[in-house]
Motif scaffolding. Structure first.
Motif, mmCIF file in Angstrom:
data_model
loop_
_atom_site.group_PDB
_atom_site.id
_atom_site.type_symbol
_atom_site.label_atom_id
_atom_site.label_comp_id
_atom_site.label_asym_id
_atom_site.label_seq_id
_atom_site.Cartn_x
_atom_site.Cartn_y
_atom_site.Cartn_z
ATOM 1 N N GLY A 131 0.805 -1.223 0.000
ATOM 2 C CA GLY A 131 0.000 0.000 0.000
ATOM 3 C C GLY A 131 0.835 1.269 0.000
ATOM 4 N N VAL A 132 1.925 1.272 -0.758
ATOM 5 C CA VAL A 132 2.764 2.472 -0.884
ATOM 6 C C VAL A 132 2.905 2.807 -2.368
ATOM 7 C CG1 VAL A 132 4.071 2.000 1.228
ATOM 8 C CG2 VAL A 132 4.939 1.161 -0.954
ATOM 9 N N LYS A 133 3.414 3.999 -2.646
ATOM 10 C CA LYS A 133 3.649 4.404 -4.034
ATOM 11 C C LYS A 133 4.966 3.809 -4.529
ATOM 12 C CE LYS A 133 1.196 8.712 -3.456
ATOM 13 N NZ LYS A 133 1.313 10.112 -3.142
ATOM 14 N N SER A 134 5.011 3.458 -5.798
ATOM 15 C CA SER A 134 6.226 2.879 -6.386
ATOM 16 C C SER A 134 7.440 3.772 -6.193
ATOM 17 C CB SER A 134 6.034 2.621 -7.888
ATOM 18 O OG SER A 134 5.112 1.588 -8.094
ATOM 19 N N GLU A 135 7.223 5.094 -6.237
ATOM 20 C CA GLU A 135 8.336 6.035 -6.086
ATOM 21 C C GLU A 135 9.003 5.907 -4.710
ATOM 22 O OE1 GLU A 135 4.941 7.777 -6.784
ATOM 23 O OE2 GLU A 135 5.388 6.598 -8.569
ATOM 24 N N GLU A 136 8.266 5.401 -3.731
ATOM 25 C CA GLU A 136 8.803 5.269 -2.378
ATOM 26 C C GLU A 136 9.758 4.083 -2.235
ATOM 27 O OE1 GLU A 136 5.953 5.803 0.906
ATOM 28 O OE2 GLU A 136 4.466 6.216 -0.656
ATOM 29 N N LEU A 137 9.939 3.320 -3.294
ATOM 30 C CA LEU A 137 10.743 2.103 -3.221
ATOM 31 C C LEU A 137 12.140 2.275 -3.804
ATOM 32 C CD1 LEU A 137 8.016 -0.446 -4.345
ATOM 33 C CD2 LEU A 137 8.611 0.254 -2.038
#
Length: 119
Positions: A98-104
């Motif tokens: 449940g996070v945005k791809s950019e946060e990875l």
């Protein structure tokens, strides 16, 4: 949510330990680092360094017995196999947690300690 990635035997998890950098391993290492830093339950196990993690997990033992080491990497989500033979995409990881791809995409910072005391 618990995600476990069981890597094939390799010298390190980042892909920067050999003569050429594997961008896929670098991407996965960054995603796992970013999620772990946010407190999510995600772990990677390397067959060369952590064989007990493989032998102590009945699902992984079953997969390796049936398909052999070519099945690696294997991704378990809540102890259930979600992927075999490939790493999870950032899109899959972002959906699972449940996070945005950019946060990875945070890169681990390596700190070196150098003792410069003179004799």
């Amino acid at each position: 949510m618990k995600v476990e990635i069981f890597d094939p035997a390799m010298c390190c998890s980042t892909g920067v330990c050999g003569p050429s950098v594997d961008p896929e391993l670098t991407r996965v290492a960054s995603a796992v680092y970013s999620l772990g830093k946010k407190g999510f339950d995600i772990k990677r196990y390397n067959l060369a360094n952590e064989p007990d993690a493989f032998t102590n997990n009945s699902e992984i033992t079953k997969i390796l017995t049936e398909k052999g080491p070519d099945a690696l990497p294997v991704v378990l989500v809540n102890n259930e196999m979600k992927k075999s033979g490939t790493y999870p995409t950032n899109k899959e990881l972002s959906e699972w947690f449940g996070v945005k791809s950019e946060e990875l995409q945070e890169k681990p910072k390596v700190r070196l300690s150098i003792d410069l005391k003179q004799m």
